[in-house]
Design an enzyme around this catalytic site. Structure first.
Site, PDB file in Angstrom:
ATOM      1  N   GLN A 260       0.818  -1.202   0.000  1.00 38.32           N
ATOM      2  CA  GLN A 260       0.000   0.000   0.000  1.00 38.32           C
ATOM      3  C   GLN A 260       0.854   1.254   0.000  1.00 38.32           C
ATOM      4  O   GLN A 260       2.053   1.226   0.287  1.00 38.32           O
ATOM      5  CB  GLN A 260      -0.932   0.013   1.210  1.00 38.32           C
ATOM      6  CG  GLN A 260      -0.224  -0.108   2.555  1.00 38.32           C
ATOM      7  CD  GLN A 260      -1.201  -0.378   3.691  1.00 38.32           C
ATOM      8  OE1 GLN A 260      -1.522   0.512   4.467  1.00 38.32           O
ATOM      9  NE2 GLN A 260      -1.682  -1.625   3.767  1.00 38.32           N
TER      10      GLN A 260
ATOM     11  N   ARG B  99      -4.125   0.439  -2.256  1.00 37.41           N
ATOM     12  CA  ARG B  99      -3.493  -0.879  -2.206  1.00 37.41           C
ATOM     13  C   ARG B  99      -2.845  -1.252  -3.530  1.00 37.41           C
ATOM     14  O   ARG B  99      -3.317  -0.863  -4.592  1.00 37.41           O
ATOM     15  CB  ARG B  99      -4.514  -1.931  -1.778  1.00 37.41           C
ATOM     16  CG  ARG B  99      -4.994  -1.711  -0.344  1.00 37.41           C
ATOM     17  CD  ARG B  99      -6.042  -2.728   0.084  1.00 37.41           C
ATOM     18  NE  ARG B  99      -6.362  -2.522   1.495  1.00 37.41           N
ATOM     19  CZ  ARG B  99      -7.270  -1.658   1.932  1.00 37.41           C
ATOM     20  NH1 ARG B  99      -7.950  -0.930   1.055  1.00 37.41           N
ATOM     21  NH2 ARG B  99      -7.498  -1.501   3.220  1.00 37.41           N
TER      22      ARG B  99
ATOM     23  N   HIS C  26       0.079   5.760   0.778  1.00 39.30           N
ATOM     24  CA  HIS C  26      -0.879   6.737   1.299  1.00 39.30           C
ATOM     25  C   HIS C  26      -0.685   8.078   0.602  1.00 39.30           C
ATOM     26  O   HIS C  26       0.429   8.420   0.204  1.00 39.30           O
ATOM     27  CB  HIS C  26      -0.701   6.898   2.805  1.00 39.30           C
ATOM     28  CG  HIS C  26      -0.714   5.600   3.555  1.00 39.30           C
ATOM     29  ND1 HIS C  26      -1.789   4.744   3.536  1.00 39.30           N
ATOM     30  CD2 HIS C  26       0.231   4.993   4.319  1.00 39.30           C
ATOM     31  CE1 HIS C  26      -1.520   3.672   4.273  1.00 39.30           C
ATOM     32  NE2 HIS C  26      -0.294   3.801   4.748  1.00 39.30           N
TER      33      HIS C  26
ATOM     34  N   HIS D 190       4.741   0.230   0.735  1.00 39.05           N
ATOM     35  CA  HIS D 190       5.244  -0.536   1.865  1.00 39.05           C
ATOM     36  C   HIS D 190       4.277  -1.667   2.188  1.00 39.05           C
ATOM     37  O   HIS D 190       3.102  -1.648   1.805  1.00 39.05           O
ATOM     38  CB  HIS D 190       5.446   0.351   3.104  1.00 39.05           C
ATOM     39  CG  HIS D 190       4.185   1.037   3.561  1.00 39.05           C
ATOM     40  ND1 HIS D 190       3.653   2.111   2.894  1.00 39.05           N
ATOM     41  CD2 HIS D 190       3.354   0.795   4.615  1.00 39.05           C
ATOM     42  CE1 HIS D 190       2.554   2.513   3.498  1.00 39.05           C
ATOM     43  NE2 HIS D 190       2.340   1.729   4.547  1.00 39.05           N
TER      44      HIS D 190
ATOM     45  N   GLU E  37       3.447   7.370   8.462  1.00 40.21           N
ATOM     46  CA  GLU E  37       3.445   6.456   9.598  1.00 40.21           C
ATOM     47  C   GLU E  37       4.860   6.026   9.980  1.00 40.21           C
ATOM     48  O   GLU E  37       5.781   6.037   9.167  1.00 40.21           O
ATOM     49  CB  GLU E  37       2.567   5.236   9.316  1.00 40.21           C
ATOM     50  CG  GLU E  37       2.968   4.408   8.121  1.00 40.21           C
ATOM     51  CD  GLU E  37       1.899   3.368   7.778  1.00 40.21           C
ATOM     52  OE1 GLU E  37       0.718   3.739   7.644  1.00 40.21           O
ATOM     53  OE2 GLU E  37       2.262   2.192   7.632  1.00 40.21           O
TER      54      GLU E  37
END
Length: 382
Positions: free
Chosen positions: A87, A264, A89, A245, A124
């Protein structure tokens, strides 16, 4: 104030039956336990001792304690026994545009084919709690990937052709694999499963493992384009917007901006929008940096990340205890021993055990941490 927080583990299929149980000193579960969320995200807010969810508690009682809105971050314990989906972001601007577009189109926010469920980005940080934590992160340098593909022989020719020349585009390759390249992907996967390479033995072992779990999934070929990373306990990995990642195996503390926007790229039965993924993808090759905590004081380290949404401290108190100043609403989760935390302003005390968490309201201005053990503290960045 110190507000104890609790939540049930989410039972995603990739979760572990033992990693969280071992951390908390209880028997293994009979179902996968993947993540425990400590935050106010509406997808699964933590619970407070009076039975209210944390988002409700903040709405009702947060303002007098200095919390003027939702938390900008989400803290989790993550336990992977097998691969999560590949995925990426979006950036903040991409999330705002995509969310507005899907809202205007009338796509329900909980629809399976919805991509942008909010208008926020989702950088993240993962910090390993197990002795090793394996992940795929970022795209490998092109010359190395060409060597890997060459080692696979004629079966990988469709991929080798697209990686040839100075103008080879990893974005274009990934878009092809996830849209029109399914038949070729199966041939490439077969070559990887049968392949041998001293230089890329670990990557080919992973391809075999992934093919057993996700037979013929084009994401397996995407994984062959990515860096295989092994973190050791206490090491962190920061994933900014656009970076592909997938976490593979291990126990970690995960901290992210409060968002549920995921695009995804395979290894999942869920919706894959290849064109949208490519539109947000950062195709720059290179190894992702492994982050080590920077010492702030004896027993206190900070993982430096280039975003303002969150910061993370690792605290292992000395025999005399340690004082930890904090700004904004913080959440502390214990990951070892029996640390005791005391609010600097109120003197309120909370004794923690591994897996237990507490909200520290801004009016406390920080904590004093004593006792033997380890905890991580999330709070807004600066």
């Amino acid at each position: 104030m110190l507000i104890p927080l609790a939540n049930d583990p989410r039972d995603y299929s990739w979760g572990s039956t033992s990693l969280l149980a071992d951390l908390e000193g209880r028997p293994a579960s009979d179902r996968p336990e993947a993540e425990v969320w400590f935050g106010d995200h509406p997808g699964d807010p933590a619970e407070t001792p009076d039975g209210r969810t944390l988002d409700r508690w903040i709405a009702d009682d947060g303002a007098p304690a200095g919390i003027d809105g939702p938390l900008p971050y989400l803290l989790k314990l993550l336990a992977a026994a097998s691969a999560l989906s590949i995925q990426a972001h979006p950036s903040k601007a991409q999330a705002e545009e995509g969310f507005a577009r899907e809202e205007a189109a009338g796509i329900p926010r909980d629809a399976a084919d919805r991509t942008y469920r909010d208008d926020n980005h989702k950088p993240e940080l993962i910090v390993a709690l197990s002795d090793t934590f394996r992940a795929l992160a970022g795209l490998r340098e092109l010359d190395a990937t060409r060597r890997l593909v060459t080692a696979l022989g004629p079966g990988a020719a469709p991929l080798a052709d697209r990686l040839t020349g100075e103008d080879a585009s990893l974005s274009a390759v990934i878009g092809w694999l996830l849209s029109d390249g399914a038949d070729a992907a199966r041939e490439i996967i077969a070559a990887a499963v049968a392949g041998e390479s001293d230089e890329f033995a670990a990557e080919l072992d992973l391809a075999r493992t992934l093919d057993a779990a996700f037979p013929g999934d084009p994401g397996i070929v995407v994984a062959l384009l990515m860096n295989l990373v092994t973190l050791h306990r206490g090491e962190g990995l920061f994933v900014p917007a656009g970076v592909l990642h997938a976490y593979l195996e291990g126990l970690g503390v995960e901290l992210m901006a409060a968002s549920d926007n995921v695009l995804r790229g395979g290894l999942t039965p869920k919706h894959v929008d290849a064109a949208e993924l490519v539109s947000v993808l950062d195709p720059t090759p290179g190894r992702p940096p492994v982050i080590h905590a920077r010492s702030l004081a004896e027993g206190v380290g900070q993982y430096d990340v280039p975003v303002a949404d969150f910061a993370l401290l690792a605290v292992s108190p000395t025999a005399d205890g340690v004082e930890v100043p904090l700004t904004g609403a913080a959440i502390a989760v214990a990951t070892g021993g029996a640390p005791e935390v005391t609010g600097l302003a109120s003197g309120a005390v909370a004794a923690l055990v591994p897996g237990a968490a507490v909200l520290v309201t801004p009016d406390e201005a920080g904590l004093r941490v004593a006792g033997r053990g380890e905890l991580f503290i999330a709070f807004p960045g600066r």
